[in-house]
Scaffold this motif. Structure first.
Motif, mmCIF file in Angstrom:
data_model
loop_
_atom_site.group_PDB
_atom_site.id
_atom_site.type_symbol
_atom_site.label_atom_id
_atom_site.label_comp_id
_atom_site.label_asym_id
_atom_site.label_seq_id
_atom_site.Cartn_x
_atom_site.Cartn_y
_atom_site.Cartn_z
ATOM 1 N N ASN A 22 1.272 14.533 -13.336
ATOM 2 C CA ASN A 22 0.816 15.909 -13.544
ATOM 3 C C ASN A 22 -0.345 16.284 -12.618
ATOM 4 O O ASN A 22 -0.704 17.454 -12.522
ATOM 5 C CB ASN A 22 0.395 16.108 -15.004
ATOM 6 C CG ASN A 22 1.564 15.928 -15.950
ATOM 7 O OD1 ASN A 22 2.677 16.371 -15.665
ATOM 8 N ND2 ASN A 22 1.319 15.262 -17.088
ATOM 9 N N LYS A 23 -0.924 15.268 -11.957
ATOM 10 C CA LYS A 23 -2.044 15.540 -11.063
ATOM 11 C C LYS A 23 -1.658 15.389 -9.597
ATOM 12 O O LYS A 23 -2.526 15.396 -8.725
ATOM 13 C CB LYS A 23 -3.208 14.604 -11.400
ATOM 14 C CG LYS A 23 -3.798 14.857 -12.784
ATOM 15 C CD LYS A 23 -4.985 13.944 -13.057
ATOM 16 C CE LYS A 23 -5.576 14.205 -14.432
ATOM 17 N NZ LYS A 23 -6.732 13.330 -14.718
ATOM 18 N N ILE A 24 -0.375 15.221 -9.327
ATOM 19 C CA ILE A 24 0.069 15.154 -7.942
ATOM 20 C C ILE A 24 -0.084 16.526 -7.305
ATOM 21 O O ILE A 24 0.440 17.527 -7.827
ATOM 22 C CB ILE A 24 1.537 14.701 -7.859
ATOM 23 C CG1 ILE A 24 1.676 13.274 -8.393
ATOM 24 C CG2 ILE A 24 2.060 14.780 -6.433
ATOM 25 C CD1 ILE A 24 3.100 12.775 -8.435
ATOM 26 N N PRO A 25 -0.823 16.656 -6.222
ATOM 27 C CA PRO A 25 -0.988 17.971 -5.576
ATOM 28 C C PRO A 25 0.367 18.592 -5.259
ATOM 29 O O PRO A 25 1.272 17.929 -4.744
ATOM 30 C CB PRO A 25 -1.772 17.633 -4.298
ATOM 31 C CG PRO A 25 -2.486 16.355 -4.610
ATOM 32 C CD PRO A 25 -1.571 15.592 -5.506
ATOM 33 N N SER A 26 0.501 19.848 -5.579
ATOM 34 C CA SER A 26 1.796 20.530 -5.455
ATOM 35 C C SER A 26 2.317 20.554 -4.026
ATOM 36 O O SER A 26 3.527 20.593 -3.802
ATOM 37 C CB SER A 26 1.690 21.962 -5.991
ATOM 38 O OG SER A 26 0.695 22.689 -5.253
ATOM 39 N N GLY A 27 1.423 20.501 -3.048
ATOM 40 C CA GLY A 27 1.857 20.572 -1.653
ATOM 41 C C GLY A 27 2.684 19.385 -1.215
ATOM 42 O O GLY A 27 3.378 19.437 -0.196
ATOM 43 N N ALA A 54 0.856 -1.182 0.000
ATOM 44 C CA ALA A 54 0.000 0.000 0.000
ATOM 45 C C ALA A 54 0.893 1.233 0.000
ATOM 46 O O ALA A 54 1.875 1.290 0.756
ATOM 47 C CB ALA A 54 -0.926 0.003 1.206
ATOM 48 N N CYS A 55 0.568 2.204 -0.846
ATOM 49 C CA CYS A 55 1.403 3.413 -0.969
ATOM 50 C C CYS A 55 0.523 4.654 -0.953
ATOM 51 O O CYS A 55 -0.605 4.648 -1.460
ATOM 52 C CB CYS A 55 2.212 3.389 -2.266
ATOM 53 S SG CYS A 55 3.352 2.016 -2.392
ATOM 54 N N GLN A 56 1.068 5.729 -0.370
ATOM 55 C CA GLN A 56 0.390 7.010 -0.385
ATOM 56 C C GLN A 56 1.419 8.128 -0.284
ATOM 57 O O GLN A 56 2.547 7.928 0.190
ATOM 58 C CB GLN A 56 -0.633 7.105 0.743
ATOM 59 C CG GLN A 56 -0.069 6.903 2.128
ATOM 60 C CD GLN A 56 -1.140 6.872 3.202
ATOM 61 O OE1 GLN A 56 -0.879 6.463 4.304
ATOM 62 N NE2 GLN A 56 -2.341 7.302 2.926
ATOM 63 N N LEU A 57 1.030 9.296 -0.751
ATOM 64 C CA LEU A 57 1.893 10.468 -0.653
ATOM 65 C C LEU A 57 1.839 11.008 0.770
ATOM 66 O O LEU A 57 0.778 11.016 1.399
ATOM 67 C CB LEU A 57 1.439 11.552 -1.631
ATOM 68 C CG LEU A 57 1.464 11.213 -3.123
ATOM 69 C CD1 LEU A 57 0.873 12.354 -3.922
ATOM 70 C CD2 LEU A 57 2.883 10.925 -3.574
ATOM 71 N N VAL A 58 3.003 11.481 1.268
ATOM 72 C CA VAL A 58 3.027 12.088 2.595
ATOM 73 C C VAL A 58 3.801 13.397 2.537
ATOM 74 O O VAL A 58 4.662 13.600 1.673
ATOM 75 C CB VAL A 58 3.666 11.153 3.649
ATOM 76 C CG1 VAL A 58 2.823 9.934 3.859
ATOM 77 C CG2 VAL A 58 5.082 10.770 3.262
ATOM 78 N N GLU A 96 2.073 19.223 7.391
ATOM 79 C CA GLU A 96 1.067 20.255 7.168
ATOM 80 C C GLU A 96 -0.134 19.687 6.417
ATOM 81 O O GLU A 96 -1.256 20.170 6.542
ATOM 82 C CB GLU A 96 1.678 21.419 6.386
ATOM 83 C CG GLU A 96 2.799 22.133 7.152
ATOM 84 C CD GLU A 96 3.492 23.197 6.296
ATOM 85 O OE1 GLU A 96 3.092 23.338 5.120
ATOM 86 O OE2 GLU A 96 4.406 23.861 6.808
ATOM 87 N N LEU A 97 0.096 18.640 5.610
ATOM 88 C CA LEU A 97 -0.955 17.996 4.840
ATOM 89 C C LEU A 97 -1.137 16.561 5.324
ATOM 90 O O LEU A 97 -0.176 15.909 5.726
ATOM 91 C CB LEU A 97 -0.605 17.987 3.346
ATOM 92 C CG LEU A 97 -0.395 19.351 2.682
ATOM 93 C CD1 LEU A 97 0.053 19.160 1.244
ATOM 94 C CD2 LEU A 97 -1.675 20.183 2.741
ATOM 95 N N GLU A 98 -2.354 16.085 5.267
ATOM 96 C CA GLU A 98 -2.633 14.697 5.607
ATOM 97 C C GLU A 98 -2.124 13.785 4.493
ATOM 98 O O GLU A 98 -2.015 14.210 3.331
ATOM 99 C CB GLU A 98 -4.142 14.489 5.795
ATOM 100 C CG GLU A 98 -4.718 15.210 6.992
ATOM 101 C CD GLU A 98 -4.170 14.662 8.304
ATOM 102 O OE1 GLU A 98 -3.959 13.431 8.393
ATOM 103 O OE2 GLU A 98 -3.940 15.459 9.232
ATOM 104 N N PRO A 99 -1.806 12.522 4.804
ATOM 105 C CA PRO A 99 -1.407 11.582 3.741
ATOM 106 C C PRO A 99 -2.463 11.535 2.647
ATOM 107 O O PRO A 99 -3.663 11.560 2.911
ATOM 108 C CB PRO A 99 -1.285 10.248 4.478
ATOM 109 C CG PRO A 99 -0.957 10.641 5.889
ATOM 110 C CD PRO A 99 -1.707 11.907 6.152
ATOM 111 N N LEU A 126 9.689 14.305 -3.663
ATOM 112 C CA LEU A 126 8.431 13.598 -3.461
ATOM 113 C C LEU A 126 8.664 12.458 -2.474
ATOM 114 O O LEU A 126 9.642 11.720 -2.598
ATOM 115 C CB LEU A 126 7.919 13.031 -4.794
ATOM 116 C CG LEU A 126 6.563 12.318 -4.748
ATOM 117 C CD1 LEU A 126 5.448 13.330 -4.553
ATOM 118 C CD2 LEU A 126 6.341 11.528 -6.037
ATOM 119 N N THR A 127 7.778 12.329 -1.502
ATOM 120 C CA THR A 127 7.936 11.284 -0.482
ATOM 121 C C THR A 127 6.734 10.351 -0.513
ATOM 122 O O THR A 127 5.587 10.792 -0.448
ATOM 123 C CB THR A 127 8.073 11.892 0.926
ATOM 124 O OG1 THR A 127 9.174 12.808 0.935
ATOM 125 C CG2 THR A 127 8.324 10.799 1.953
#
Length: 691
Positions: free
Chosen positions: A115-120, A78-82, A87-90, A127-128
Motif C-alpha cells: 500500500n506504500k509503493i509509490p504509484s509511479g 538485492a531488489c529495488q523498484l524500477v 522517468e523515475l529513478e530506481p 510492477l517491475t
C-alpha cells in the motif's frame, strides 16, 4: 600497489528485471501464493520466490544446489523498484545475504508494504523489480610452494594431435573442399566419427581411397570440424556470436552429418546464447532439421517473448524459409504464443457475430524502454476478453420478476462462465437496479482462477461515452462459484433517461481479465543445457582397444600390443625417431621391447593414447606380482606395490621421453617416501634426472 595485491575472493553476479503484470489482482491471494524465477549463478541454481498476496510484498532466495565446499556458498540478493520508462529513478534497495549449504536452504527478505509503493512505479497495473544475485567465489589462500612439491602438468594430448594435423606427417587421406585440400589420418577420423569409421573401415567406397571430395560444405566449417576432431576444441567459436553465427550454423550441420555429438552440442549452446530477430527463424529451421531440441525451445521462447518480437520475426526472410522448409514446426510455434488476445463478441437479439483474434503489439515511446522490456522476465500475464451484451425490449421487462435474468455463456482462456443480467432486482420497478452476475462453470486448473470483471453501459452509436465502470476482483475455485451482483445503474428510470436506451434496447460492455502465472523461461538451466566433458581420451582408448587401423605390433614379455605409429610418434620423440627417422624400426611392423614388463608397457600405452594413468592405488595384485617378485609383508603390501609400479613407470617414461608421465610418477613417489623406499627412490631420481 594494485599490481602487488592478491585477490582473496571473486564474485559472480546476475541481474534480471522481473515483471508482475496484473499486480492489483495478486492482492488478497494469501501468504502461500508466490511467483517463481529460476536463476543460474556461478554454476549454482537458485530460485527467487515473490510473495505479493498479503499486505507486505516479500521475497525469498532459495538455494537449489549442493555447495561445492564444506564452507558453503555465500550469496546475496538485492531488489529495488524500477520504472521501465526511466522517468523515475530506481526506488530504495532492499537486500538479504545468506550462506547456503544444501538444497532448499533459503534467505527471506521483507520488501515493502504494497500500500506504500509509490504509484509511479506501477504502470498499467504492472510492477517491475530489478533483482541482483551475487555469489562469493572464494579463492584458495596463496601459498609459496615448497621446492619438494612436484606440480603435475596439464594434459597435452590435444596439443600433440593438433601438431600432427598441422604437420600432415603420415597422412593417408586428402579431403577436397571447394578446391582446398586437407590432409588427415584415417584412423584418427574413425576414432572420433562413426561416419568416417564406416567410410574408411567399413564397406563404403572410400575404404581404399586416398582422396575424398566433400560437397555442400564451407571450407571454414570443414577446417574447424577437422581441428575439433584432433583437439576437441573449437577456438573459432570463441569470438562474439554476431561474428560467428553463420560458422556456428554450418558447423552444427557438419557435426550432425559426421556424428560428432559433442561438437553439435557446442554449436547448439553457442547459438542459444545469441538469438536475434534476424536469426531466430533460420536458427529454428536449423534446429528442427537437425534435431536440436534445446536450440529449438530457445528459438520458440525468443520468438514469442513479446508481440513486437513476434511481429518483427514474421517479417524476416528467414521466416519465409521456415514456412517453406519446416511447415510442421509452425504448429508448435503457434501453441507457444503467450499474447494478450481480444475476442470481441457482439450479440444482437440471439444472433452472434465473432470477430477474429488479433495480435496486439504495444508500442513504446523510447527504444531504451523497449530494450529494457525485452530483457525483463514476465512472471505473470493478464489475458482479457471483451463482450457486448444487448437487451432488446427493455420496456417489456417491467412486468417480470426480480429473479429473471438474461443468460449467455462466455468461453475464454479454456474456461466457461455464464453471464446473467437482471433487468429488475426489486419488486418496485422504479427503485430497482439493473445488475449483472458472473457464474463459473469449469474446474480451476490451479488452486484458483483470479479474475477482474469490468462492466459499463455503452452507446452503440458512439455518441455517448461509456458510463462509469464498475470493477470487481473475483476468485473462482469450483463450478457454480459466483460473483456478487454488479449494479450497472442505480434505478431503472434513470436508465431510460440516461440516453443509453435506444429503440427500447440497451447494451452492456463486459471486460473479463484472467490473471495467469507464467513459467520462468528467461534462463536455461544448466541441467537442461549441459556440455559433457571432453571425450577425446575415451575415443582414443577405444581406438587402442579395437586395434582399428593399427600398423605396428609390440612384443613385450610374451604379450603383444597393437598400436598406431603416428599416434606414438606424435606423443613420443623416441617413437618419432624410430618410425619416421633413420632407425631400423622405420619400416618394421613388429617391435620387440626388452627389459620391460607387459603391465608397465600397457600403462605406458594408455597414457600415450588417453593422457591418463590408472590410479596407482587401484593396481591389482596380480599385475604387480608380474613386476615385483620379492616377498612383502602382508601389512603395507599395497603401498609397496604402488611404489614399485611408479618406479617402473618412471623409468619407462624417461626411456620414451614422456615428460608428463615422468612427473606424475615422480609426484607419486615423492608422496610415499619412507625408511624402506628412501634409498631406492633416491637412486632412481639420480639415474633418471628427477631433481
Amino acid at each position: 600497489m594494485e599490481n602487488a595485491c592478491t585477490n582473496l575472493n571473486q564474485v559472480a553476479r546476475a541481474v534480471r528485471l522481473l515483471k508482475i503484470d496484473g499486480f492489483s489482482l495478486t492482492a488478497g491471494m494469501g501468504g502461500d501464493y508466490c511467483l517463481k524465477s529460476i536463476w543460474t549463478v556461478d554454476g549454482y541454481e537458485l530460485e527467487v520466490l515473490i510473495y505479493p498476496g498479503t499486505t507486505w510484498v516479500a521475497l525469498k532466495l532459495v538455494f537449489l544446489s549442493e555447495a561445492r565446499t564444506q564452507w558453503g556458498v555465500r550469496a546475496s540478493m538485492a531488489c529495488q523498484l524500477v520504472d521501465l520508462s526511466r522517468e523515475l529513478e530506481p526506488y530504495h534497495e532492499y537486500g538479504v545475504s545468506e550462506t547456503f549449504y544444501h538444497p532448499q536452504d533459503f534467505g527471506a527478505l521483507v520488501f515493502m508494504d504494497r500500500n506504500k509503493i509509490p504509484s509511479g512505479y506501477i504502470k498499467d497495473d504492472m510492477l517491475t523489480l530489478r533483482c541482483a544475485i551475487t555469489v562469493l567465489k572464494e579463492l584458495p589462500a596463496p601459498t609459496i610452494p615448497a621446492e619438494e612439491v612436484i606440480t603435475q602438468p596439464s594434459t597435452n594430448l590435444h596439443q600433440h594431435l593438433g601438431e600432427l594435423l598441422q604437420s600432415e606427417m603420415g597422412a593417408d587421406v586428402t579431403f577436397l573442399v571447394s578446391y582446398e585440400s586437407f590432409a588427415a589420418h584415417k584412423y584418427i577420423l574413425a576414432a572420433r566419427s562413426p561416419v568416417f569409421k564406416a567410410q574408411f573401415f567399413g564397406d563404403m567406397k572410400e575404404k581404399c581411397s586416398a582422396r575424398v571430395e566433400i560437397k555442400d560444405m564451407e571450407v571454414a566449417a570443414f577446417r574447424a570440424m577437422l581441428h575439433f576432431i584432433y583437439t576437441d576444441t573449437v577456438p573459432e567459436l570463441d569470438r562474439p556470436l554476431e561474428e560467428v553465427t553463420t560458422l556456428a550454423q554450418h558447423l552444427l550441420v557438419a557435426a550432425d552429418m559426421y556424428g560428432l555429438e559433442r561438437l553439435k552440442l557446442i554449436c547448439e549452446i553457442k547459438l542459444c546464447g545469441g538469438i536475434t530477430v534476424d536469426t531466430a527463424a533460420t536458427t529454428l529451421a536449423l534446429a528442427e532439421q537437425h534435431n536440436c531440441s534445446k536450440l529449438k525451445a530457445k528459438c520458440v521462447e525468443f520468438i514469442v517473448s513479446t508481440p513486437a518480437v513476434l511481429e518483427a520475426v514474421l517479417a524476416t526472410d528467414g521466416y519465409k524459409h521456415l514456412e517453406a522448409s519446416c511447415p510442421l514446426v509452425l504448429t508448435e510455434l503457434l501453441k507457444s504464443v503467450h499474447l494478450i488476445r481480444l475476442a470481441l463478441i457482439v450479440s444482437f437479439a440471439g444472433a452472434t457475430l465473432r470477430l477474429p483474434d488479433r495480435f496486439f503489439s504495444g508500442g513504446t515511446k523510447h527504444s531504451q524502454t523497449f530494450a529494457m522490456e525485452k530483457a525483463c522476465t514476465n512472471l505473470t500475464e493478464v489475458v482479457r476478453s471483451v463482450r457486448l451484451f444487448k437487451i432488446d425490449g427493455f420496456s417489456m421487462t417491467m412486468g417480470i420478476g426480480r429473479d429473471y435474468s438474461f443468460n449467455c455463456r462466455w468461453s475464454f482462456d479454456g474456461y466457461d462462465w455464464e453471464v446473467r443480467i437482471y433487468p429488475r432486482t426489486n419488486e418496485d420497478f422504479n427503485l430497482s437496479w439493473v445488475s449483472l452476475r458472473l457464474i463459473f462453470l469449469s474446474e480451476a486448473r490451479t488452486c484458483a482462477v483470479r479474475t477482474t470483471l469490468r462492466c459499463c453501459l455503452v452507446d452503440p452509436t458512439g455518441r455517448l461515452k461509456p458510463s462509469e465502470e464498475d470493477c470487481r476482483s473475483i476468485i473462482f475455485r469450483k463450478p457454480q462459484d459466483s460473483s456478487s451482483q454488479v449494479p450497472l445503474i442505480t434505478r431503472c428510470e434513470h436508465l431510460e433517461l440516461s440516453g443509453y436506451v435506444k429503440d427500447d434496447s440497451f447494451t452492456v460492455q463486459c471486460t473479463l481479465e484472467v490473471f495467469k502465472e507464467l513459467p520462468d523461461v528467461a534462463t536455461v538451466s544448466l541441467k537442461e543445457v549441459h556440455l559433457p566433458p571432453s571425450n577425446l581420451h575415451l575415443q582414443f582408448a577405444q581406438l587402442l582397444q579395437s586395434e582399428t587401423g593399427a600398423d605396428v605390433t609390440f612384443l613385450v614379455s610374451g604379450e603383444s600390443f597393437a598400436a598406431h605409429k603416428l599416434i606414438l610418434a606424435a606423443r613420443s620423440p623416441v617413437c618419432m625417431a624410430e618410425f619416421f627417422g633413420d632407425m631400423k624400426e622405420k619400416c618394421s611392423q613388429t617391435v620387440e621391447i626388452k627389459d620391460m614388463d607387459a603391465t608397465v608397457f600397457k600403462a605406458l600405452l594408455q597414457l600415450i593414447y588417453t593422457d591418463t594413468v590408472p590410479e596407482f592405488g587401484q593396481q591389482v595384485e596380480a599385475d604387480v606380482e608380474a613386476i615385483y617378485t620379492d616377498t612383502m609383508p602382508e601389512f603395507g603390501q599395497q603401498e609397496a606395490a604402488v611404489t614399485v609400479m611408479a618406479q617402473h613407470l618412471l623409468a619407462a617414461a624417461d626411456r620414451y621421453g614422456l615428460d608428463r608421465l615422468k612427473l606424475i610418477c615422480a609426484g607419486e613417489l615423492a608422496g610415499g617416501i619412507n625408511v624402506n623406499t628412501a634409498a631406492t627412490t633416491l637412486a632412481l631420481a639420480d639415474l633418471h634426472n628427477c631433481p
